[in-house]
Design an enzyme around this catalytic site. Sequence first.
Site, PDB file in Angstrom:
ATOM      1  N   ARG A  47      31.433  39.582  60.134  1.00 47.71           N
ATOM      2  CA  ARG A  47      30.955  38.756  59.015  1.00 47.71           C
ATOM      3  C   ARG A  47      30.129  37.622  59.591  1.00 47.71           C
ATOM      4  O   ARG A  47      29.992  37.507  60.814  1.00 47.71           O
ATOM      5  CB  ARG A  47      32.151  38.167  58.282  1.00 47.71           C
TER       6      ARG A  47
ATOM      7  N   LYS B 210      42.951  43.863  66.257  1.00 48.48           N
ATOM      8  CA  LYS B 210      42.604  43.474  67.621  1.00 48.48           C
ATOM      9  C   LYS B 210      42.931  44.605  68.600  1.00 48.48           C
ATOM     10  O   LYS B 210      42.163  44.872  69.516  1.00 48.48           O
ATOM     11  CB  LYS B 210      43.361  42.205  68.020  1.00 48.48           C
TER      12      LYS B 210
ATOM     13  N   GLU C  62      48.391  39.616  76.034  1.00 42.24           N
ATOM     14  CA  GLU C  62      47.283  39.322  76.952  1.00 42.24           C
ATOM     15  C   GLU C  62      47.753  38.358  78.016  1.00 42.24           C
ATOM     16  O   GLU C  62      48.635  37.540  77.775  1.00 42.24           O
ATOM     17  CB  GLU C  62      46.132  38.635  76.194  1.00 42.24           C
TER      18      GLU C  62
END
Length: 678
Positions: free
Chosen positions: A296, A116, A200
């Site tokens: 994916r 990430k 975050e």
Amino acid sequence: MFQKILIANRGEIACRVAATARRMGVKTVAVYSDADAHARHVAACDEALHIGGSAPGESYLRAQRIIEAAQATGAQAIHPGYGFLSENAGFAQACADAGLVFIGPPPSAIRDMGFKAGSKQRMEKAGVPLVPGYHGADQDPALLRAEADRIGYPVLIKASAGGGGKGMRTVDRAQDFAAALDACRREARNSFGDDAVLIEKYLQRPRHIEIQVFGDSHGNCVHLFERDCSVQRRYQKLLEEAPAPGMAPELRARMGQAAVAAARAVNYVGAGTVEFIAEQRADGTLDFFFMEMNTRLQVEHPVTEAITGQDLVEWQLRVACGEPLPLTQEQLRINGHAIEARICAENPEKDFLPATGTLEVCGLPEGTAFEHGAVRVDSGVRQGDAISPFYDPLLAKLIVHGATRAQALARLDEALARTHIVGLDSNVQFLRRLARSDSFASARLDTTLIAREQAALFQREDLGLPLAAAAAVAQTLLRERASEGADPFSRRDGFCSHGLLRRRFEFAFGDARATAWLTYGRDANWHLTVGEGAAQQAGPLVFGPAAQGIDLQFAGLRTHAAVYTQGEVEHVFTPLGATRIVAIDLLAHAGEVEAPAGRLTAPMPGKLLSFAVRAGDKVRQGQPLAVLEAMKMEHLIVAPLDGVVQELLYAPGDQVSEGAELLRLSAEPRITQRIMDK
Ligand code: ADP
């Protein structure tokens, strides 16, 4: 096109991929673990190879073993599905090194998006908006704390290597930061072998909106619009839909462009999803920020297929073969609205804890594995399957499509009503309540929806005692009629050419006992009285066999009930809701001395936590006897009938194996009860 591919996955996604391959004339090879020897995905493929033990590490995660399986069977390509090896750059590279096509993006794109933090650094450069936060390489706790202070609380600490909702911690106050960081790192190390984190700003009521993207090896890249996946539990999706309600065309175009820019930044090829978190501004517009990219096919891809009319697995196979994308951005259109519900073996009342057991009944609405109709069912299981603790609790997905959201919602409700699962806990009834909740019905979507609607979602009995009892009585009478034939003299159903007959039924419903009286009157009609006092319901009972169930009228309601009998438990499913009711067979229990159910055994291996009774205690049917802890869940063992506890065979704290006899119960000797009295 490939002649043969290997599907390195299991469950519904392996079946899903096999269905498209079959339609395209591509042969398929399944791989399977010990636990999956008889699994549906094995039957769905043309060939199957056993690759090891039940734990994923011994089978579905064995990269080398899977590559050997492909080589041994002559498969030219490997489809990884989702989960397992699908986002493993090393595996994608190993496929290429072995001369096999990995049906997915190049290893470099997986690597670039795999963490990430790293992917955020790249997205920042590509000009994709990010949630305010810190995603640097320096992991000094003091620095992380200072960054959290700068961002402002509440913050969310995320494992950079995380996925599946694991490795996340919210922190509301500065003084809690250090402990939360420790916990998050520990979980990240255990789950992903990497304890790097990012921080975050924690958005209070965000929406999860993601964009399906597709790239090919000729430099083309398009988006196939958005999906709203805001309805989540434990940071995991439960209901997904496309398009996102309230999405303005201008915003859709901007988010689509941002997603395509993200994919282009890593030279993306194949199917991918760019996940955004969106926050409602005071003026009603949405601010969106990049969260991560999944390299994916996603679980929820069918809603995109439903609104675009495209088969994304077909796109994957074509792109992997080197063909260009089947359509350009201008040719892609949204048609109608689609919603997906994830049917999981889990118990919503116990914080959605995964459940195991045998699928005694697995009735799913009509629909094939791949079909662009109004209702599509993607399932990975069959009736009779054992659901083991080794894999994901996802059993099947219901995907509905309609011209409008309201139509899709109505179809979802109907499809869920026709989904009958018996033998283990499932979230089907919870999903029905969720889809019917005010917030979902009026498309007030955000990630706090389940918490906000909890009063309407948990600890609810959708079907009350009167209808449950009526269904159980009707089922009993129909069963007796079927086993006894038409001879009126041997009928026990109360039919009598003269006079009035009464028959008593005893039920356990929820925590309570209830009695029902059935009478057969001169008007040749059944009359039923259920319960006592103010809650009593009485009136004519009209019923008859119908396709897959019983047509039923009682207490002012008319419905169709599907009733499945498991011992004394009747599982009742109706369009109004579903429930279970225990019909205590008075005749069978009257005067029993040694009932076969007097042996009380452990349903699974576990630890005996406590006994609720002592030797010599008299117990009533349904009364708790012992608590067993197994698979992180507590299981209550209840008395199958009225009786006397003879002996306790273990002590609290003991480890018991499956089938071990925990205590002996003898049925209460009673005077044979007359079940019919004039
Ligand atoms: P995972 O990779 O484990 O799925 P994600 O980063 O995709 O983790 O986040 C999963 C979910 O967590 C999101 O869909 C959203 O509901 C919630 N979430 C993630 N980031 C934030 C944030 N900054 N503020 C609030 N909720 C968030």
